[in-house]
Design an enzyme around this catalytic site. Structure first.
Site, PDB file in Angstrom:
ATOM      1  N   CYS A  77     -32.214  98.560   2.692  1.00  0.00           N
ATOM      2  CA  CYS A  77     -33.516  99.089   2.355  1.00  0.00           C
ATOM      3  C   CYS A  77     -33.517  98.833   1.466  1.00  0.00           C
ATOM      4  CB  CYS A  77     -33.877  99.564   2.759  1.00  0.00           C
ATOM      5  SG  CYS A  77     -33.593  99.656   4.973  1.00  0.00           S
ATOM      6  N   ARG A 134     -31.362  92.241  -1.440  1.00  0.00           N
ATOM      7  CA  ARG A 134     -30.788  93.512  -0.660  1.00  0.00           C
ATOM      8  C   ARG A 134     -30.593  92.924   0.813  1.00  0.00           C
ATOM      9  NH1 ARG A 134     -29.985  98.157  -3.402  1.00  0.00           N
ATOM     10  NH2 ARG A 134     -29.633  99.474  -1.314  1.00  0.00           N
ATOM     11  N   TRP A 145     -34.842  96.329   6.060  1.00  0.00           N
ATOM     12  CA  TRP A 145     -33.326  96.145   7.137  1.00  0.00           C
ATOM     13  C   TRP A 145     -33.541  96.988   8.387  1.00  0.00           C
ATOM     14  CZ3 TRP A 145     -28.385  96.848   9.267  1.00  0.00           C
ATOM     15  CH2 TRP A 145     -27.634  95.509   9.100  1.00  0.00           C
ATOM     16  N   ASN A 180     -34.533 104.705   3.451  1.00  0.00           N
ATOM     17  CA  ASN A 180     -33.100 104.118   3.693  1.00  0.00           C
ATOM     18  C   ASN A 180     -32.173 104.203   3.800  1.00  0.00           C
ATOM     19  OD1 ASN A 180     -31.098 102.242   3.203  1.00  0.00           O
ATOM     20  ND2 ASN A 180     -30.700 102.437   1.069  1.00  0.00           N
ATOM     21  N   GLY A 181     -31.949 104.243   4.942  1.00  0.00           N
ATOM     22  CA  GLY A 181     -30.626 105.042   5.667  1.00  0.00           C
ATOM     23  C   GLY A 181     -30.938 105.318   7.096  1.00  0.00           C
ATOM     24  N   GLU A 219     -10.863  84.247   2.981  1.00  0.00           N
ATOM     25  CA  GLU A 219     -12.110  84.758   2.298  1.00  0.00           C
ATOM     26  C   GLU A 219     -12.978  82.577   1.949  1.00  0.00           C
ATOM     27  OE1 GLU A 219     -14.483  86.499   0.700  1.00  0.00           O
ATOM     28  OE2 GLU A 219     -15.019  85.569  -0.624  1.00  0.00           O
ATOM     29  N   LYS A 255     -16.982  83.046   3.663  1.00  0.00           N
ATOM     30  CA  LYS A 255     -17.733  82.323   2.855  1.00  0.00           C
ATOM     31  C   LYS A 255     -19.108  81.546   3.382  1.00  0.00           C
ATOM     32  CE  LYS A 255     -18.492  84.693   0.813  1.00  0.00           C
ATOM     33  NZ  LYS A 255     -17.637  86.077  -0.110  1.00  0.00           N
ATOM     34  N   GLU A 314     -20.654  83.547   6.750  1.00  0.00           N
ATOM     35  CA  GLU A 314     -22.402  83.954   6.135  1.00  0.00           C
ATOM     36  C   GLU A 314     -23.302  82.515   5.554  1.00  0.00           C
ATOM     37  OE1 GLU A 314     -21.075  87.142   3.642  1.00  0.00           O
ATOM     38  OE2 GLU A 314     -19.875  86.053   2.040  1.00  0.00           O
ATOM     39  N   HIS A 352      -0.161  79.284  17.913  1.00  0.00           N
ATOM     40  CA  HIS A 352       0.300  80.496  18.565  1.00  0.00           C
ATOM     41  C   HIS A 352      -1.378  80.952  18.518  1.00  0.00           C
ATOM     42  CE1 HIS A 352       4.002  81.919  17.564  1.00  0.00           C
ATOM     43  NE2 HIS A 352       3.725  81.411  16.463  1.00  0.00           N
ATOM     44  N   LYS A 375     -27.041  92.881   0.770  1.00  0.00           N
ATOM     45  CA  LYS A 375     -25.744  92.841   0.398  1.00  0.00           C
ATOM     46  C   LYS A 375     -25.262  94.847   0.187  1.00  0.00           C
ATOM     47  CE  LYS A 375     -23.890  91.370  -3.508  1.00  0.00           C
ATOM     48  NZ  LYS A 375     -22.611  90.912  -3.266  1.00  0.00           N
TER      49      LYS A 375
HETATM   50  C1  F6R Z   1     -19.604  89.317   1.995  1.00  0.00           C
HETATM   51  C2  F6R Z   1     -19.691  89.760   1.367  1.00  0.00           C
HETATM   52  C3  F6R Z   1     -19.205  91.455   2.517  1.00  0.00           C
HETATM   53  C4  F6R Z   1     -19.007  92.356   1.295  1.00  0.00           C
HETATM   54  C5  F6R Z   1     -19.620  93.842   2.558  1.00  0.00           C
HETATM   55  C6  F6R Z   1     -18.586  94.814   1.128  1.00  0.00           C
HETATM   56  O1  F6R Z   1     -19.798  87.938   0.796  1.00  0.00           O
HETATM   57  O2  F6R Z   1     -20.194  90.130   0.173  1.00  0.00           O
HETATM   58  O3  F6R Z   1     -18.237  90.859   3.306  1.00  0.00           O
HETATM   59  O4  F6R Z   1     -17.533  92.496   0.799  1.00  0.00           O
HETATM   60  O5  F6R Z   1     -20.414  94.375   2.809  1.00  0.00           O
HETATM   61  O6  F6R Z   1     -19.594  95.122  -0.009  1.00  0.00           O
HETATM   62  P1  F6R Z   1     -19.179  96.356  -1.203  1.00  0.00           P
HETATM   63  O7  F6R Z   1     -18.546  95.078  -1.930  1.00  0.00           O
HETATM   64  O8  F6R Z   1     -20.103  96.169  -1.978  1.00  0.00           O
HETATM   65  O9  F6R Z   1     -18.504  97.306  -0.199  1.00  0.00           O
END
Ligand code: F6R
Length: 612
Positions: free
Chosen positions: A2, A27, A73, A99-100, A485, A489, A492, A508, A607
């Protein structure tokens, strides 16, 4: 998650709120809304994007110089117009954004229903709005006092802003475990979840602390109390942020801009911390706690998502270069276990946003157990930066694309510097190797630039595999976390199911999945495991898998057997992740774009994950 934006001053609030909501879109959200006061509360809410909200407002003239806006959100209740914020009190006097999560909303709601309140939405936020109303009307209290008392009854996390129809000259804001920033203009205030909606108006800000309640008034005064009713002194800071850092410029998306910013952002992370010519490296936040770091029994790295993967690279680095034992933990698991954390342990939190709820909670737990807390964070002034005993910023600049790219390479750069620094101080790295690592580290930005020049070739490979429904990423050693990673990527932003695996583990289990429809991305730049990874590639080829190999320039052995190769400059093995991840970012990006996906705001993702 949010996003909150609010304004009080002399200007029309509505355009400021809409622009602010657009700045907060990154976000992640599923509905949005505004409430502007002009005698009456004018409230508009809509499921979908901010653009849908603007269309919904249409030709209505939303006038007024005080207002609140929100991107939601969904947590409690599905994403729809009714559950969108702002919410209003039963007497239609108060309007509130949040937010929360209010964890005890159910008993509060039941008690309020008994008192005659009725609810329109399924949200915890509406319950909080009614609770404030109940306290305000029952005891005839000023709005800020009613908010304060209501918050003493709440369990959970909140950043809120409250608009009171009977008090058009004030806004009340409060926070606990969800960020809130107040921008101070000339006779005007802005309140937001982060600085992005504020910087084009003012650089003077106050970050609210947990359990603080702020009152901003149209006459230009700001006062802060804590939840125990004690007056607090606002600490005014100057934002070090430029507007173009949060705009796309000539790029089609923030994600692509941020991938291309990496030569510069890695350099910014190293600036003032390393000089190969003079032969030194230092990391400020550690220098002041050197004794503790040198004598640390153990380092525990706590993080989520991509930051957790960067932490895994940290484990390889610290163990190899500094010979310090490391455990990497998902913060969400660590916080609910009964982990053995003792005095003398160092807990490193890795977080781009500095606001991730699980990472924050894990830090609180470690603090209670007397560990030293060290934060590696991107967002300046964020909650993790303020909670930790010491720390270092990665200086990647604002990361707006939901999928983390430049923050990841910033985190890995910082962990690499730290491991070299500690390893050398501990006498674990011989001088010539130390000098070589410093030189190589300084070469990384220009090598990343050379990888970015291969973008067209990577785009071509993307076009060949874009229709896959599954993908496998394999790597060994330092490139195993890179495989994780790469897979993260891809899933997502393109919604293709992808798994990252240690290459040798393929036998395995995942090998059962391999057929001619399965692209297998092999990250094969570490020469110490070269023969082994060649065998792994042969195993994939024998089952008709399509191999895309990331190799060092001139690696003719793998070139012969892989279907596609992306050649990148060689480097010392501990530094490989900083290079090998870049083609994977571009590969996912192009596949997602070719599949028509929104790379900056992938579905369901946020985000800054400020709820658990
Ligand atoms: C993936 C991504 C998320 C963040 C995760 C932690 O591309 O961005 O997996 O890495 O939500 O977020 P932070 O780093 O802000 O604690």
């Amino acid at each position: 998650m949010c996003g909150i934006v609010a304004y009080i001053g002399k200007q029309d609030a509505y355009p400021i709120l809409i622009k602010g909501l657009k700045r907060l879109e990154y976000r992640g959200y599923d509905s949005s809304g505004v409430s502007v006061l002009n005698g009456d509360l004018q409230i508009f809410k809509k499921k979908g994007k901010v653009k849908d909200l603007v269309d919904h407002v249409g030709n209505h003239r939303v006038k007024g110089t005080v207002g609140i806006g929100h991107t939601r959100w969904a947590t409690h209740g599905k994403p729809n117009d009714i559950n969108a914020h702002p919410h209003v009190s039963g007497n239609k006097r108060l309007s509130l954004i949040h937010n929360g999560i209010i964890e005890n909303y159910q008993p509060l709601k039941e008690a309020l229903i008994k008192l005659g309140h009725t609810f329109e939405s399924d949200t915890d936020t509406e319950v909080l709005t009614h609770l404030i109303e109940e306290i305000q009307t029952r005891d005839d209290l000023p709005i800020d006092e009613a908010v304060r008392i209501a918050l003493t009854k709440v369990i959970g996390a909140y950043a809120i802003v409250v608009l009171d129809k009977e008090n058009p000259d004030i806004l009340v804001a409060a926070r606990k475990a969800s960020p809130l920033v107040i921008g101070i203009g000339r006779d005007e205030f802005f309140v937001a979840s982060d600085a992005s909606p504020i910087i084009e108006h003012t650089k003077k800000v106050v970050y609210l602390n947990d359990e603080e309640i702020a009152v901003v008034k149209r006459d230009g005064t700001l006062s802060i109390k804590n939840i125990d009713n004690q007056i607090q002194n606002p600490f005014i800071e100057e934002l070090d942020l430029k507007l173009d850092a949060i705009e796309k410029g000539d790029f089609d998306s923030f994600m692509l801009k941020e991938i291309y910013e990496q030569p510069e952002s890695i350099l910014d992370c190293m600036r003032g911390r390393i000089n190969a010519e003079e032969g030194w490296i230092k990391v400020g936040g550690v220098e002041t706690k050197m004794e503790e770091f040198l004598n640390a029994k153990r380092i525990i790295i706590a993080a989520c998502g991509t930051s957790w993967i960067a932490g895994l690279i940290g484990e390889y680095l610290f163990e190899e270069l500094a010979r310090i034992s490391v455990e990497v933990e998902y913060a969400s698991e660590l916080r609910y276990r009964n982990p053995i954390i003792e005095e003398g342990d160092i807990v490193i939190a890795l977080s781009q946003s500095g606001e991730t709820a699980d990472t924050l909670a894990a830090l609180h737990l470690a603090k209670d157990k007397n560990a030293l807390l060290y934060g590696i964070v991107n967002v300046v002034g964020s909650s993790i930066a303020r909670l930790t005993d010491t720390g270092s910023y990665i200086h990647a600049g604002p990361e707006i694309g939901v999928a983390s790219t430049k923050a990841f390479t910033g985190q890995v750069t910082l962990l690499t510097m730290l491991a070299i620094y500690l390893g050398y101080e501990k006498g674990r790295i011989p001088r010539p190797y130390y000098a070589q690592l410093l030189r190589e580290l300084e070469n990384i930005p220009s090598k990343v630039k050379r990888i970015l020049e291969k973008d067209d070739h990577i785009k071509y490979i993307a076009s060949e595999i874009k229709d896959a429904t599954n993908a496998l990423y394999l790597g060994r050693g330092y490139n195993f976390p890179v495989a994780l990673e790469g897979a993260l990527k891809l899933k997502e932003i393109s919604y293709i199911h992808a798994e990252g695996y240690p290459a040798a583990e393929m036998k395995h289990g995942p090998i059962a999945l391999i057929d001619e429809n399965m692209p297998v991305v092999v990250i094969a730049t570490n020469m110490s495991a070269h023969d082994k990874i060649v065998s792994n590639i042969q195993e994939v080829k024998a089952r008709k898998g399509v191999v895309i190999a990331i190799i060092n320039e001139g690696d003719n052995v793998i070139k012969e057997i892989a279907d596609y190769v992306i050649e990148i400059p060689a480097t010392d093995e501990p530094l490989t992740p900083l290079l090998s991840v870049v083609p994977l970012q571009l590969l996912s990006y192009h596949i997602a774009i070719m599949r028509g996906c929104n790379v900056d705001q992938p579905r369901n993702l946020a985000k800054s994950v400020t709820v658990e």
